[in-house]
Design a protein around this motif. Structure first.
Motif, PDB file in Angstrom:
ATOM      1  N   PRO A   1     -15.400  22.253  43.322  1.00 29.00           N
ATOM      2  CA  PRO A   1     -14.778  23.172  42.364  1.00 29.00           C
ATOM      3  C   PRO A   1     -15.703  23.443  41.177  1.00 29.00           C
ATOM      4  CG  PRO A   1     -13.210  21.495  43.053  1.00 29.00           C
ATOM      5  CD  PRO A   1     -14.546  21.093  43.615  1.00 29.00           C
TER       6      PRO A   1
ATOM      7  N   LEU B   1     -12.300  25.620  37.258  1.00 29.91           N
ATOM      8  CA  LEU B   1     -11.230  25.084  38.109  1.00 29.91           C
ATOM      9  C   LEU B   1     -11.022  23.596  37.805  1.00 29.91           C
ATOM     10  CD1 LEU B   1      -9.137  25.177  40.320  1.00 29.91           C
ATOM     11  CD2 LEU B   1     -10.960  25.073  42.041  1.00 29.91           C
TER      12      LEU B   1
ATOM     13  N   GLU C   1     -13.935  21.455  48.254  1.00 30.12           N
ATOM     14  CA  GLU C   1     -12.957  22.455  48.740  1.00 30.12           C
ATOM     15  C   GLU C   1     -11.543  22.232  48.206  1.00 30.12           C
ATOM     16  OE1 GLU C   1     -13.111  22.943  52.994  1.00 30.12           O
ATOM     17  OE2 GLU C   1     -15.271  23.259  52.992  1.00 30.12           O
ATOM     18  N   GLN C   2     -11.368  21.369  47.240  1.00 33.02           N
ATOM     19  CA  GLN C   2     -10.011  21.097  46.739  1.00 33.02           C
ATOM     20  C   GLN C   2      -9.480  22.277  45.921  1.00 33.02           C
ATOM     21  OE1 GLN C   2      -9.468  17.806  43.917  1.00 33.02           O
ATOM     22  NE2 GLN C   2      -7.626  17.190  45.016  1.00 33.02           N
ATOM     23  N   THR C   3      -8.231  22.653  46.184  1.00 33.47           N
ATOM     24  CA  THR C   3      -7.560  23.700  45.408  1.00 33.47           C
ATOM     25  C   THR C   3      -6.616  23.038  44.411  1.00 33.47           C
ATOM     26  OG1 THR C   3      -5.694  23.826  46.929  1.00 33.47           O
ATOM     27  CG2 THR C   3      -7.598  25.242  47.422  1.00 33.47           C
TER      28      THR C   3
END
Length: 394
Positions: free
Chosen positions: A225, A229, A182-184
């Motif tokens: 990701p 990404l 879930e890392q942006t």
């Protein structure tokens, strides 16, 4: 042991020493290293530590005939979580090593440490014990992500640990991970903000990969990701470190001038290393052959076998046809590459052994055209495993 082999090496490469301390408080779900959860938390009991240090001494003494007359350029104390050992135990280990091995002047002595085993003045104690460089396993400063990774420390503890390392050591490394569940891009940027604010001399940044025989392999985390990404994340890391005056000298390593890791660079340049401790790997060159060894993996078995002078569980000579790939697996990770001369010296092979693979790599735009250097182009760096595979059948 010293029977002739099929190679001719004109000179022996630099020699490093790796020391494995196998215990940790909790095994991380992504970790495929030979690490074992220790039963009761913070510090090893004195008897276990003492027995393990004695096993390391026996292991090293049995290995000394293989490296007579050679001095050591770097020592790396890895794990597990070496900082579970008390500073006075690390001092004993380093003095044991110094008593048995000639160390080069300024020999780099790195030790891995985790913020979860950090308490005030502990890192200063490791510096007094003789450690010259600390590598801190932070991974991320985000508490929710640390929990997802099974880490036992918090972002606050990580910051305190780095502050203490910066006070106690002339040089240190921060380990970070990216492409986390879930890392942006923004979250990674925040991690980099925090890490770079400490002006670290060295940063190692690893893509989270799901390795076989790990807890994540059995139950993979969700919402990792996608490759696009992850690629943007890598571009961000390279841009942010570059703006801080750090150069990317290896796939995952960024350093200020004068702060590259000597130990890892020796691995990447196909140097020699003696590995002692549970599960440790060794690669040693002789005039006519290259030897690989592995120690017993289980700590209890290792301690028993080392006491009998039998710490090595298996060993083999590296076959001629495996050498090009083994060399390139390491050397092509270096941004500056290595010289062709270095390949000839460290493998004992002629240029013809890799001529076809070199030609293919250049034709595909993956390798630099300079005949004196073996270096990946920017495109080759992006498709590194494709480039390395060319040398499998060299």
């Amino acid at each position: 042991m010293m029977r002739p082999g099929t190679l001719t090496l004109s000179a022996l490469p630099p020699l490093s020493l790796y020391v494995h301390l196998p215990w940790c408080i909790r095994k991380c779900p992504y970790c495929d290293f030979n690490s074992h959860e220790y039963r009761d938390g913070r510090e090893l009991d004195v008897e276990t530590a003492r027995a393990y240090l004695a096993a390391l001494r026996s292991d090293l003494e049995a290995a000394l005939p293989l490296i007579w007359g050679r001095s050591v350029v770097s020592i790396f104390i890895g794990g597990g979580t070496p900082s579970l050992f008390a500073p006075e135990q690390i001092a004993e280990l380093i003095s044991d090593l110094r008593a048995r091995l000639p160390l080069e002047p300024g020999c780099e002595i790195t030790m891995e440490a985790n913020p979860g085993t950090f308490e005030k003045d502990r890192f200063a104690g490791f510096a007094q014990a003789g450690v010259t460089r600390l590598s801190i396993g932070v991974q991320t400063f985000d508490d929710a992500k640390l929990q997802a990774l099974g880490r036992i420390h918090s972002g606050t503890q990580a910051r305190a640990a780095i502050e203490e390392a910066a006070r106690s050591f002339g040089t240190f490394n921060i380990d970070l991970m990216y492409a986390l569940p879930e890392q942006t891009l923004e979250q990674l940027d925040q991690d980099l903000d925090i890490a770079l604010a400490f002006e670290p001399p060295h940063l190692s940044v690893y893509h989270l990969t799901i390795e076989p025989n790990t807890r994540f392999a059995n139950s993979p985390p969700e919402h990792l990701p996608d490759p696009d990404l992850a690629s943007e994340m890598l571009d961000l890391i390279t841009a942010r470190t570059g703006a801080k005056g750090m150069s990317r000298y290896e796939v995952s390593a960024y350093a200020r001038d004068g702060h590259r890791c000597t130990h890892n660079t020796n691995y990447w340049q196909f140097g020699d290393y003696l590995g002692i401790g549970a599960g440790a790997h060794t690669k040693l060159s002789f005039a006519h052959r290259l030897l690989r060894q592995v120690r017993w993996r289980d700590p209890a078995t290792y301690m028993q076998k080392a006491a009998e002078g039998q710490a090595v569980s298996n060993e083999n000579e590296v076959a001629r046809n495996e050498l090009p790939f083994e060399f390139m697996l390491n050397a092509l990770r270096l941004r500056e590459g290595v010289t062709m001369q270095s390949f000839l010296e460290r493998t004992g092979l002629p240029p013809s052994a890799i001529a076809k693979a070199m030609e293919q790599g250049r034709a595909k735009g993956l390798l630099d055209l300079d005949p004196a250097v073996i270096r990946a182009t920017p495109r080759g760096f992006d498709f590194l495993s494709d480039l390395q595979e060319l040398f499998l059948s060299a």
